[in-house]
Design a protein around this motif. Structure first.
Motif, mmCIF file in Angstrom:
data_model
loop_
_atom_site.group_PDB
_atom_site.id
_atom_site.type_symbol
_atom_site.label_atom_id
_atom_site.label_comp_id
_atom_site.label_asym_id
_atom_site.label_seq_id
_atom_site.Cartn_x
_atom_site.Cartn_y
_atom_site.Cartn_z
ATOM 1 N N ILE A 93 20.022 83.486 17.492
ATOM 2 C CA ILE A 93 19.326 83.421 18.780
ATOM 3 C C ILE A 93 19.806 84.573 19.670
ATOM 4 O O ILE A 93 19.014 85.236 20.330
ATOM 5 N N GLU A 94 21.109 84.818 19.638
ATOM 6 C CA GLU A 94 21.649 85.941 20.412
ATOM 7 C C GLU A 94 21.090 87.269 19.921
ATOM 8 O O GLU A 94 20.870 88.200 20.687
ATOM 9 N N ALA A 95 20.830 87.360 18.600
ATOM 10 C CA ALA A 95 20.295 88.593 18.008
ATOM 11 C C ALA A 95 18.806 88.754 18.312
ATOM 12 O O ALA A 95 18.231 89.805 18.087
ATOM 13 N N GLY A 96 18.185 87.672 18.803
ATOM 14 C CA GLY A 96 16.784 87.803 19.185
ATOM 15 C C GLY A 96 15.817 86.821 18.559
ATOM 16 O O GLY A 96 14.624 86.870 18.823
ATOM 17 N N ALA A 97 16.315 85.913 17.713
ATOM 18 C CA ALA A 97 15.417 84.895 17.154
ATOM 19 C C ALA A 97 14.960 83.963 18.273
ATOM 20 O O ALA A 97 15.691 83.734 19.233
ATOM 21 N N LYS A 98 13.735 83.449 18.173
ATOM 22 C CA LYS A 98 13.158 82.631 19.241
ATOM 23 C C LYS A 98 13.410 81.137 19.051
ATOM 24 O O LYS A 98 13.326 80.356 19.984
ATOM 25 N N ASP A 99 13.646 80.724 17.803
ATOM 26 C CA ASP A 99 13.802 79.291 17.533
ATOM 27 C C ASP A 99 14.424 79.148 16.150
ATOM 28 O O ASP A 99 14.612 80.126 15.436
ATOM 29 N N PHE A 100 14.735 77.906 15.767
ATOM 30 C CA PHE A 100 15.198 77.693 14.403
ATOM 31 C C PHE A 100 14.697 76.349 13.891
ATOM 32 O O PHE A 100 14.436 75.435 14.666
ATOM 33 N N ILE A 101 14.508 76.300 12.583
ATOM 34 C CA ILE A 101 14.134 75.043 11.933
ATOM 35 C C ILE A 101 15.142 74.784 10.822
ATOM 36 O O ILE A 101 15.701 75.703 10.253
ATOM 37 N N VAL A 102 15.393 73.512 10.595
ATOM 38 C CA VAL A 102 16.420 73.114 9.634
ATOM 39 C C VAL A 102 15.786 72.745 8.296
ATOM 40 O O VAL A 102 14.711 72.154 8.241
ATOM 41 N N LYS A 103 16.476 73.139 7.226
ATOM 42 C CA LYS A 103 16.048 72.742 5.879
ATOM 43 C C LYS A 103 16.711 71.427 5.544
ATOM 44 O O LYS A 103 17.825 71.201 5.979
ATOM 45 N N PRO A 104 16.121 70.589 4.726
ATOM 46 C CA PRO A 104 14.761 70.688 4.175
ATOM 47 C C PRO A 104 13.706 70.596 5.283
ATOM 48 O O PRO A 104 13.923 69.925 6.293
ATOM 49 N N PHE A 105 12.604 71.300 5.082
ATOM 50 C CA PHE A 105 11.591 71.413 6.124
ATOM 51 C C PHE A 105 10.847 70.117 6.405
ATOM 52 O O PHE A 105 10.429 69.428 5.490
ATOM 53 N N ASP A 106 10.707 69.818 7.690
ATOM 54 C CA ASP A 106 9.883 68.698 8.139
ATOM 55 C C ASP A 106 8.605 69.344 8.664
ATOM 56 O O ASP A 106 8.634 70.146 9.592
ATOM 57 N N GLU A 107 7.485 68.990 8.034
ATOM 58 C CA GLU A 107 6.207 69.623 8.340
ATOM 59 C C GLU A 107 5.897 69.691 9.834
ATOM 60 O O GLU A 107 5.577 70.745 10.371
ATOM 61 N N SER A 108 6.040 68.552 10.531
ATOM 62 C CA SER A 108 5.677 68.530 11.950
ATOM 63 C C SER A 108 6.612 69.409 12.783
ATOM 64 O O SER A 108 6.177 70.061 13.731
ATOM 65 N N LEU A 109 7.899 69.467 12.409
ATOM 66 C CA LEU A 109 8.844 70.303 13.159
ATOM 67 C C LEU A 109 8.575 71.793 12.939
ATOM 68 O O LEU A 109 8.708 72.600 13.860
ATOM 69 N N VAL A 110 8.173 72.149 11.731
ATOM 70 C CA VAL A 110 7.839 73.547 11.426
ATOM 71 C C VAL A 110 6.666 73.978 12.299
ATOM 72 O O VAL A 110 6.706 75.012 12.973
ATOM 73 N N LEU A 111 5.612 73.165 12.308
ATOM 74 C CA LEU A 111 4.399 73.515 13.057
ATOM 75 C C LEU A 111 4.653 73.509 14.563
ATOM 76 O O LEU A 111 4.132 74.355 15.298
#
Length: 119
Positions: A93-111
């Motif tokens: 995030i400090e490097a410039g990423a806007k968000d993060f999602i955790v694996k294993p992927f949860d479809e609704s959280l990804v979207l």
């Protein structure tokens, strides 16, 4: 609808994300399996969003975020991390990423994350 570049060294993860995105009518602009490839494809494809794995060979996701932000300060990058990588997520995030999602992927959280980052 967004054009998404998927970056992950695990083919299974790329397929999983790709399926989630396509189902929601997003377009997969391209796929990369390491940070170097991600930077090259970002230049070429100019995607709307990048999903970036953290741990990869050749160049890490963190370094790739830094490189992409130099090319395009407005780049929208979502980090993908396994549980317990909070420290790295903060760095991302400090490097410039806007968000993060955790694996294993949860479809609704990804979207949800994609919608949030697209604003």
């Amino acid at each position: 609808m967004a054009r998404v570049l998927i970056v992950d060294d695990a083919k299974f993860m790329r397929i999983t994300l790709s399926n989630i995105l396509k189902k929601a009518n997003h377009e997969v602009a391209g796929e990369a399996e390491n940070g170097l490839e991600a930077v090259r494809l970002y230049r070429e494809l100019k995607p709307d969003i990048v999903t970036m794995d953290i741990t990869m060979p050749e160049m890490s996701g963190l370094d790739a975020v830094r490189e992409i932000k130099i090319i395009d300060p407005d780049a929208k990058i979502i980090m993908c991390s396994a549980m317990g990588q909070q420290k790295v997520v903060v760095e991302a995030i400090e490097a410039g990423a806007k968000d993060f999602i955790v694996k294993p992927f949860d479809e609704s959280l990804v979207l949800e994350s994609i919608d949030k980052v697209l604003g």
